[in-house]
Enzyme design. Structure first.
Site, PDB file in Angstrom:
ATOM      1  N   ASP A 168       0.856  -1.195   0.000  1.00 21.42           N
ATOM      2  CA  ASP A 168       0.000   0.000   0.000  1.00 21.42           C
ATOM      3  C   ASP A 168       0.888   1.238   0.000  1.00 21.42           C
ATOM      4  OD1 ASP A 168      -2.100   2.013   0.900  1.00 21.42           O
ATOM      5  OD2 ASP A 168      -3.272   0.194   1.189  1.00 21.42           O
ATOM      6  N   ASP A 211       3.548   1.640  -4.666  1.00 25.93           N
ATOM      7  CA  ASP A 211       2.638   2.436  -5.490  1.00 25.93           C
ATOM      8  C   ASP A 211       2.305   1.551  -6.689  1.00 25.93           C
ATOM      9  OD1 ASP A 211       1.427   4.018  -7.370  1.00 25.93           O
ATOM     10  OD2 ASP A 211       2.775   5.725  -7.115  1.00 25.93           O
ATOM     11  N   VAL A 212       1.071   1.123  -6.777  1.00 27.68           N
ATOM     12  CA  VAL A 212       0.698   0.115  -7.777  1.00 27.68           C
ATOM     13  C   VAL A 212       0.779   0.622  -9.216  1.00 27.68           C
ATOM     14  CG1 VAL A 212      -0.745  -1.291  -6.244  1.00 27.68           C
ATOM     15  CG2 VAL A 212      -1.771   0.659  -7.477  1.00 27.68           C
ATOM     16  N   TYR A 262     -13.592   6.173 -13.479  1.00 29.27           N
ATOM     17  CA  TYR A 262     -13.770   5.005 -12.609  1.00 29.27           C
ATOM     18  C   TYR A 262     -14.533   3.904 -13.349  1.00 29.27           C
ATOM     19  CZ  TYR A 262     -14.807   2.425  -8.281  1.00 29.27           C
ATOM     20  OH  TYR A 262     -14.891   1.471  -7.300  1.00 29.27           O
ATOM     21  N   LYS A 316     -12.899   0.335 -14.205  1.00 35.21           N
ATOM     22  CA  LYS A 316     -13.455  -0.888 -13.605  1.00 35.21           C
ATOM     23  C   LYS A 316     -14.019  -1.828 -14.673  1.00 35.21           C
ATOM     24  CE  LYS A 316     -12.640  -0.241  -9.182  1.00 35.21           C
ATOM     25  NZ  LYS A 316     -11.621  -1.062  -8.514  1.00 35.21           N
TER      26      LYS A 316
HETATM   27  P1  NAP Z   1      -9.954   2.211   0.779  1.00 37.68           P
HETATM   28  O1  NAP Z   1     -10.380   1.912   2.171  1.00 37.68           O
HETATM   29  O2  NAP Z   1      -9.684   3.609   0.373  1.00 37.68           O
HETATM   30  O3  NAP Z   1      -8.670   1.307   0.478  1.00 37.68           O
HETATM   31  C1  NAP Z   1      -7.905   1.458  -0.693  1.00 37.68           C
HETATM   32  C2  NAP Z   1      -6.429   1.452  -0.316  1.00 37.68           C
HETATM   33  O4  NAP Z   1      -5.646   1.535  -1.522  1.00 37.68           O
HETATM   34  C3  NAP Z   1      -6.058   2.692   0.540  1.00 37.68           C
HETATM   35  O5  NAP Z   1      -5.160   2.325   1.563  1.00 37.68           O
HETATM   36  C4  NAP Z   1      -5.401   3.576  -0.501  1.00 37.68           C
HETATM   37  O6  NAP Z   1      -4.550   4.566   0.036  1.00 37.68           O
HETATM   38  C5  NAP Z   1      -4.654   2.538  -1.317  1.00 37.68           C
HETATM   39  N1  NAP Z   1      -4.125   3.098  -2.566  1.00 37.68           N
HETATM   40  C6  NAP Z   1      -4.586   4.149  -3.276  1.00 37.68           C
HETATM   41  N2  NAP Z   1      -3.771   4.412  -4.296  1.00 37.68           N
HETATM   42  C7  NAP Z   1      -2.759   3.498  -4.253  1.00 37.68           C
HETATM   43  C8  NAP Z   1      -1.592   3.277  -5.020  1.00 37.68           C
HETATM   44  N3  NAP Z   1      -1.287   4.048  -6.073  1.00 37.68           N
HETATM   45  N4  NAP Z   1      -0.783   2.251  -4.679  1.00 37.68           N
HETATM   46  C9  NAP Z   1      -1.058   1.475  -3.615  1.00 37.68           C
HETATM   47  N5  NAP Z   1      -2.144   1.644  -2.826  1.00 37.68           N
HETATM   48  C10 NAP Z   1      -2.984   2.657  -3.141  1.00 37.68           C
HETATM   49  O7  NAP Z   1     -11.039   1.689  -0.253  1.00 37.68           O
HETATM   50  P2  NAP Z   1     -11.850   0.295  -0.382  1.00 37.68           P
HETATM   51  O8  NAP Z   1     -13.270   0.623  -0.403  1.00 37.68           O
HETATM   52  O9  NAP Z   1     -11.343  -0.729   0.533  1.00 37.68           O
HETATM   53  O10 NAP Z   1     -11.457  -0.046  -1.894  1.00 37.68           O
HETATM   54  C11 NAP Z   1     -10.818  -1.226  -2.295  1.00 37.68           C
HETATM   55  C12 NAP Z   1     -11.212  -1.519  -3.733  1.00 37.68           C
HETATM   56  O11 NAP Z   1     -12.614  -1.790  -3.792  1.00 37.68           O
HETATM   57  C13 NAP Z   1     -10.950  -0.367  -4.710  1.00 37.68           C
HETATM   58  O12 NAP Z   1     -10.451  -0.876  -5.924  1.00 37.68           O
HETATM   59  C14 NAP Z   1     -12.330   0.210  -4.914  1.00 37.68           C
HETATM   60  O13 NAP Z   1     -12.481   0.877  -6.146  1.00 37.68           O
HETATM   61  C15 NAP Z   1     -13.182  -1.034  -4.841  1.00 37.68           C
HETATM   62  N6  NAP Z   1     -14.586  -0.764  -4.564  1.00 37.68           N
HETATM   63  C16 NAP Z   1     -14.960  -0.192  -3.401  1.00 37.68           C
HETATM   64  C17 NAP Z   1     -16.307   0.092  -3.181  1.00 37.68           C
HETATM   65  C18 NAP Z   1     -16.804   0.718  -1.913  1.00 37.68           C
HETATM   66  O14 NAP Z   1     -17.982   1.135  -1.877  1.00 37.68           O
HETATM   67  N7  NAP Z   1     -16.012   0.820  -0.870  1.00 37.68           N
HETATM   68  C19 NAP Z   1     -17.239  -0.226  -4.174  1.00 37.68           C
HETATM   69  C20 NAP Z   1     -16.819  -0.808  -5.345  1.00 37.68           C
HETATM   70  C21 NAP Z   1     -15.476  -1.086  -5.542  1.00 37.68           C
HETATM   71  P3  NAP Z   1      -5.106   6.089   0.098  1.00 37.68           P
HETATM   72  O15 NAP Z   1      -6.190   6.112   1.131  1.00 37.68           O
HETATM   73  O16 NAP Z   1      -3.891   6.880   0.451  1.00 37.68           O
HETATM   74  O17 NAP Z   1      -5.650   6.412  -1.286  1.00 37.68           O
END
Ligand code: NAP
Length: 245
Positions: free
Chosen positions: A37, A63-64, A155, A159
């Site tokens: 992360d 950083d992915v 987005y 996706k």
């Molecule tokens: P989250 O709590 O924000 O977790 C995402 C993590 O990825 C955070 O720690 C974030 O850091 C990190 N990240 C961001 N940019 C990055 C990079 N360049 N390299 C490495 N790590 C990075 O969000 P989540 O809801 O768990 O999301 C996980 C996945 O589920 C995502 O792909 C999201 O699009 C998908 N998703 C989520 C939802 C929802 O409603 N929660 C719905 C559909 C899909 P920062 O906080 O610093 O950015």
């Protein structure tokens, strides 16, 4: 439960939300977990929590969007734990505006973190996953990789791309011992929602509530495990009924 005994997983975005819940679940079932992360403190805390519970874990800053970063992360994982069985491409960010006001810079950033990262991750981890003999990749897309919402063009495009990148890689690797599937969450209560009005999201969800990160982890770990041994190229929706209508 020991579905992941002897297996090594790398979870991107493992410091927070869905990735964190997935890392904890894999560890609770015997797996070794590399948390990758950009949130160093939170990521290190998750790794420490797993170690405290007698699991094996390592935090790596990744950083992915960086190809070199990916090469390094996979090499460090294999060096530390002897191989890699499971890759969860979970890190992602979103945009929120209508197409007319979305800048090219926003588009490029969201596509890099949410879409290109999945390509880079599978490319970097492919050899190690094939060598494992029981590889599984779980790519986190979204219900918005299947249906539109009217806003967030980058987005949705990213996706949607993850959905088909998953299918074509699954076919390419079908006889290589690596399964590849996508998961499509609905509205899940994690930090990514920011200050979005939760009531509006709940009202739009047939089950009348937000999903929990642990409910996503349950699907992701199913796909990562031998329980899903005949599943590849599939898209697995976990959205409280949102896309059923
Ligand atoms: P989250 O709590 O924000 O977790 C995402 C993590 O990825 C955070 O720690 C974030 O850091 C990190 N990240 C961001 N940019 C990055 C990079 N360049 N390299 C490495 N790590 C990075 O969000 P989540 O809801 O768990 O999301 C996980 C996945 O589920 C995502 O792909 C999201 O699009 C998908 N998703 C989520 C939802 C929802 O409603 N929660 C719905 C559909 C899909 P920062 O906080 O610093 O950015």
């Amino acid at each position: 439960m020991t579905r992941f005994d002897g297996r090594v997983a790398l979870v991107t975005g493992g410091a927070s939300g869905i990735g964190k819940a997935t890392a904890l679940r894999i560890a609770s079932e015997g797996g070794t977990v590399v948390i990758a992360d950009v949130q160093d403190d939170l990521g290190a805390e998750v790794a420490a929590q797993i170690e405290k519970d007698d699991g094996k874990s390592l935090f790596l800053h990744l950083d992915v969007t960086s190809e070199e970063g990916w090469t390094d992360a996979v090499a460090k994982t294999v060096d530390a734990f002897g191989g890699l069985n499971i890759l969860v491409n979970n890190a992602g960010i979103g945009d929120t505006e209508p197409l007319e006001v979305t800048t090219l810079a926003t588009w490029d950033k969201v596509v890099a973190v949410t879409q290109t990262s999945v390509f880079l991750g599978m490319k970097a981890a492919g050899d190690a996953l094939k060598k494992s003999g029981n590889g599984s990749v779980v790519n986190i897309s979204s219900m918005y990789g299947i249906v539109g919402s009217g806003v967030s063009p980058a987005y949705h495009a990213a996706k949607g791309a993850v959905r088909l990148l998953t299918k074509t890689t699954a076919l390419g690797w079908a006889k290589e011992g690596v399964r590849v599937n996508s998961v499509h969450p609905g509205f899940i209560d994690t930090p990514i929602l920011g200050d979005t009005d939760r009531a509006g999201l709940i009202a739009g969800t047939p089950m009348g509530r937000l999903g929990k990160p642990e409910e996503m982890a349950a699907m992701i770990t199913f796909l990562a495990s031998d329980d899903a041994s005949f599943a590849t190229g599939g898209e697995f929706v976990v959205d409280g009924g949102y896309t059923a209508g």
